[in-house]
Structures are given as structure tokens and as C-alpha cells.
Design a protein around this motif. Sequence first.
Motif, PDB file in Angstrom:
ATOM      1  N   ALA A  89      -1.099  -9.838  -5.932  1.00  0.00           N
ATOM      2  CA  ALA A  89       0.263 -10.303  -5.628  1.00  0.00           C
ATOM      3  C   ALA A  89       0.804  -9.659  -4.359  1.00  0.00           C
ATOM      4  O   ALA A  89       1.364 -10.348  -3.494  1.00  0.00           O
ATOM      5  CB  ALA A  89       1.193 -10.017  -6.806  1.00  0.00           C
ATOM      6  N   ILE A  90       0.622  -8.357  -4.205  1.00  0.00           N
ATOM      7  CA  ILE A  90       1.192  -7.700  -3.028  1.00  0.00           C
ATOM      8  C   ILE A  90       0.408  -8.064  -1.770  1.00  0.00           C
ATOM      9  O   ILE A  90       0.991  -8.258  -0.701  1.00  0.00           O
ATOM     10  CB  ILE A  90       1.329  -6.167  -3.221  1.00  0.00           C
ATOM     11  CG1 ILE A  90       2.319  -5.598  -2.189  1.00  0.00           C
ATOM     12  CG2 ILE A  90       0.004  -5.458  -3.177  1.00  0.00           C
ATOM     13  CD1 ILE A  90       3.720  -6.116  -2.297  1.00  0.00           C
TER      14      ILE A  90
ATOM     15  N   PRO B 131      -0.025   0.917  -6.910  1.00  0.00           N
ATOM     16  CA  PRO B 131      -0.913   2.086  -6.787  1.00  0.00           C
ATOM     17  C   PRO B 131      -1.003   2.900  -8.077  1.00  0.00           C
ATOM     18  O   PRO B 131      -2.065   3.451  -8.392  1.00  0.00           O
ATOM     19  CB  PRO B 131      -0.279   2.905  -5.660  1.00  0.00           C
ATOM     20  CG  PRO B 131       1.157   2.517  -5.666  1.00  0.00           C
ATOM     21  CD  PRO B 131       1.165   1.057  -6.072  1.00  0.00           C
ATOM     22  N   PHE B 132       0.076   2.946  -8.815  1.00  0.00           N
ATOM     23  CA  PHE B 132       0.095   3.755 -10.034  1.00  0.00           C
ATOM     24  C   PHE B 132      -0.692   3.097 -11.160  1.00  0.00           C
ATOM     25  O   PHE B 132      -1.369   3.778 -11.928  1.00  0.00           O
ATOM     26  CB  PHE B 132       1.543   4.070 -10.419  1.00  0.00           C
ATOM     27  CG  PHE B 132       2.268   4.716  -9.279  1.00  0.00           C
ATOM     28  CD1 PHE B 132       1.940   6.005  -8.865  1.00  0.00           C
ATOM     29  CD2 PHE B 132       3.228   4.019  -8.561  1.00  0.00           C
ATOM     30  CE1 PHE B 132       2.574   6.597  -7.780  1.00  0.00           C
ATOM     31  CE2 PHE B 132       3.868   4.597  -7.477  1.00  0.00           C
ATOM     32  CZ  PHE B 132       3.541   5.893  -7.082  1.00  0.00           C
TER      33      PHE B 132
ATOM     34  N   GLY C  72      -6.186   2.404  -5.119  1.00  0.00           N
ATOM     35  CA  GLY C  72      -4.825   2.865  -5.393  1.00  0.00           C
ATOM     36  C   GLY C  72      -4.292   3.761  -4.296  1.00  0.00           C
ATOM     37  O   GLY C  72      -3.144   3.625  -3.868  1.00  0.00           O
ATOM     38  N   VAL C  73      -5.115   4.671  -3.809  1.00  0.00           N
ATOM     39  CA  VAL C  73      -4.689   5.573  -2.739  1.00  0.00           C
ATOM     40  C   VAL C  73      -4.487   4.800  -1.431  1.00  0.00           C
ATOM     41  O   VAL C  73      -3.520   5.040  -0.701  1.00  0.00           O
ATOM     42  CB  VAL C  73      -5.692   6.736  -2.569  1.00  0.00           C
ATOM     43  CG1 VAL C  73      -5.412   7.535  -1.312  1.00  0.00           C
ATOM     44  CG2 VAL C  73      -5.656   7.641  -3.804  1.00  0.00           C
ATOM     45  N   ILE C  74      -5.383   3.874  -1.145  1.00  0.00           N
ATOM     46  CA  ILE C  74      -5.238   3.066   0.075  1.00  0.00           C
ATOM     47  C   ILE C  74      -3.917   2.307   0.048  1.00  0.00           C
ATOM     48  O   ILE C  74      -3.185   2.295   1.035  1.00  0.00           O
ATOM     49  CB  ILE C  74      -6.433   2.105   0.251  1.00  0.00           C
ATOM     50  CG1 ILE C  74      -7.666   2.906   0.674  1.00  0.00           C
ATOM     51  CG2 ILE C  74      -6.117   1.006   1.276  1.00  0.00           C
ATOM     52  CD1 ILE C  74      -8.951   2.098   0.669  1.00  0.00           C
ATOM     53  N   TYR C  75      -3.598   1.658  -1.088  1.00  0.00           N
ATOM     54  CA  TYR C  75      -2.329   0.932  -1.145  1.00  0.00           C
ATOM     55  C   TYR C  75      -1.138   1.891  -1.139  1.00  0.00           C
ATOM     56  O   TYR C  75      -0.123   1.614  -0.497  1.00  0.00           O
ATOM     57  CB  TYR C  75      -2.228  -0.027  -2.348  1.00  0.00           C
ATOM     58  CG  TYR C  75      -0.864  -0.654  -2.354  1.00  0.00           C
ATOM     59  CD1 TYR C  75      -0.538  -1.620  -1.418  1.00  0.00           C
ATOM     60  CD2 TYR C  75       0.133  -0.206  -3.208  1.00  0.00           C
ATOM     61  CE1 TYR C  75       0.745  -2.135  -1.346  1.00  0.00           C
ATOM     62  CE2 TYR C  75       1.414  -0.720  -3.144  1.00  0.00           C
ATOM     63  CZ  TYR C  75       1.716  -1.688  -2.210  1.00  0.00           C
ATOM     64  OH  TYR C  75       2.988  -2.187  -2.124  1.00  0.00           O
ATOM     65  N   LEU C  76      -1.251   3.017  -1.828  1.00  0.00           N
ATOM     66  CA  LEU C  76      -0.143   3.969  -1.868  1.00  0.00           C
ATOM     67  C   LEU C  76       0.287   4.367  -0.458  1.00  0.00           C
ATOM     68  O   LEU C  76       1.484   4.356  -0.146  1.00  0.00           O
ATOM     69  CB  LEU C  76      -0.535   5.214  -2.675  1.00  0.00           C
ATOM     70  CG  LEU C  76       0.526   6.307  -2.786  1.00  0.00           C
ATOM     71  CD1 LEU C  76       1.760   5.803  -3.533  1.00  0.00           C
ATOM     72  CD2 LEU C  76      -0.060   7.528  -3.484  1.00  0.00           C
ATOM     73  N   PHE C  77      -0.683   4.685   0.392  1.00  0.00           N
ATOM     74  CA  PHE C  77      -0.345   5.123   1.747  1.00  0.00           C
ATOM     75  C   PHE C  77      -0.284   3.974   2.742  1.00  0.00           C
ATOM     76  O   PHE C  77       0.602   3.935   3.599  1.00  0.00           O
ATOM     77  CB  PHE C  77      -1.335   6.199   2.218  1.00  0.00           C
ATOM     78  CG  PHE C  77      -1.177   7.472   1.455  1.00  0.00           C
ATOM     79  CD1 PHE C  77      -0.110   8.315   1.702  1.00  0.00           C
ATOM     80  CD2 PHE C  77      -2.071   7.803   0.450  1.00  0.00           C
ATOM     81  CE1 PHE C  77       0.065   9.483   0.972  1.00  0.00           C
ATOM     82  CE2 PHE C  77      -1.914   8.974  -0.281  1.00  0.00           C
ATOM     83  CZ  PHE C  77      -0.842   9.817  -0.020  1.00  0.00           C
TER      84      PHE C  77
ATOM     85  N   VAL D 189      -3.926  -5.788   5.866  1.00  0.00           N
ATOM     86  CA  VAL D 189      -5.358  -5.457   5.831  1.00  0.00           C
ATOM     87  C   VAL D 189      -5.622  -4.384   4.785  1.00  0.00           C
ATOM     88  O   VAL D 189      -6.542  -4.500   3.966  1.00  0.00           O
ATOM     89  CB  VAL D 189      -5.851  -5.025   7.227  1.00  0.00           C
ATOM     90  CG1 VAL D 189      -7.243  -4.394   7.147  1.00  0.00           C
ATOM     91  CG2 VAL D 189      -5.848  -6.207   8.188  1.00  0.00           C
ATOM     92  N   LEU D 190      -4.805  -3.324   4.781  1.00  0.00           N
ATOM     93  CA  LEU D 190      -5.020  -2.239   3.824  1.00  0.00           C
ATOM     94  C   LEU D 190      -4.776  -2.700   2.387  1.00  0.00           C
ATOM     95  O   LEU D 190      -5.499  -2.290   1.469  1.00  0.00           O
ATOM     96  CB  LEU D 190      -4.160  -1.038   4.191  1.00  0.00           C
ATOM     97  CG  LEU D 190      -4.582  -0.370   5.511  1.00  0.00           C
ATOM     98  CD1 LEU D 190      -3.579   0.690   5.929  1.00  0.00           C
ATOM     99  CD2 LEU D 190      -5.989   0.191   5.420  1.00  0.00           C
ATOM    100  N   SER D 191      -3.813  -3.577   2.186  1.00  0.00           N
ATOM    101  CA  SER D 191      -3.595  -4.138   0.853  1.00  0.00           C
ATOM    102  C   SER D 191      -4.765  -5.024   0.446  1.00  0.00           C
ATOM    103  O   SER D 191      -5.145  -5.062  -0.729  1.00  0.00           O
ATOM    104  CB  SER D 191      -2.293  -4.944   0.815  1.00  0.00           C
ATOM    105  OG  SER D 191      -1.198  -4.103   1.047  1.00  0.00           O
ATOM    106  N   GLY D 192      -5.349  -5.723   1.411  1.00  0.00           N
ATOM    107  CA  GLY D 192      -6.551  -6.512   1.137  1.00  0.00           C
ATOM    108  C   GLY D 192      -7.730  -5.631   0.750  1.00  0.00           C
ATOM    109  O   GLY D 192      -8.511  -5.980  -0.140  1.00  0.00           O
TER     110      GLY D 192
END
Length: 164
Positions: free
Chosen positions: A18-19, A66-67, A92-97, A146-149
Amino acid sequence: MRFTLPISAFLSLILSGAIFGFFYAWVCSTMWGLDAADPRVAINAMQAMNASVRNGVFAPAFFATPFVMLLTATLAQRQDRGSAAWAFAIGGVIYLFGGLALTMAVNVPMNESLAQISVPDQREVAERIWSDYSPRWQMWNQIRTVLSGVALGMTGVGLYNLRA
């Protein structure tokens, strides 16, 4: 307890998808449409969209992704599914940051600054405002997309590694 990991993994997929889709839509349609519009309309529309995005439909995908992914990683690790755990944790870490923190540090302040601007009557003034805003906002949106992908891809890897 046996169904907790599959449910968490499924939620990781839904939320990360979704994001990613939300950010991707801005890349491939919304901003191009605003850039093609009268800049006064673009500024007004962007202000309205930024004000409307703070809602209960958007919040779970933006804030929880991310959580939930890190929870899924923890559950997978507890069930000795190490390769799946690593994939969910990395995603999770990639999306968090790269998604959440980047948005809060860059896109949100830009949006808040734009919100303070009264849409000018003169097209030339609006063009300057929009040309100062849009390219920079889009660059950071493309990075978070890109990072969310990548985070979504890591969810896929995690799900693959959970198979029996």
C-alpha cells in the motif's frame, strides 16, 4: 500462536504494498498532472492533498509498515525461520529510514512550508514557487518510492522464505 506469523507476514505484504503504491502514484501521475497544470492550481491542489492525507486510511500504511515488518521478523526468528526473519527485518529498516523518516525529515517540512503560502494571483509568481517546490519534492519522493519498493521486495523474499 501458530497463525500469528502468517497473519503478520500477510499484513507486512499489504502495508508495504500500500505505501509503495501510494508513493508510486505520485511519481507516475499526480506530480506530472500538477506540473502540467496552471501553477496556481498546482499549488492549491497540492495544499489540499497534503491537508487531506492525514487520515485514518493512510496512517496504518505510512506509520505501521516498518513496525509490522519488524514484528514479523521477530516472530519468524522465534520460529527458527532465520532467512525470512532477515528479509522482513531488512525491509522494515529500509522503510523505517527510507520511507517514514525521510518523509518526516524532507517531504513533510516542504509540504508545511507550501501550506503557509497564499496562492498568488500572478501566474509568474506561482511558477517560481512551484518550480522551487516540485522538482525537489519529486526527487525525494522518487527516493522514498524506490526504497519502499525495496521494502516490498524484501517482504516478498520473506514470504518466499516462509514457505514450507
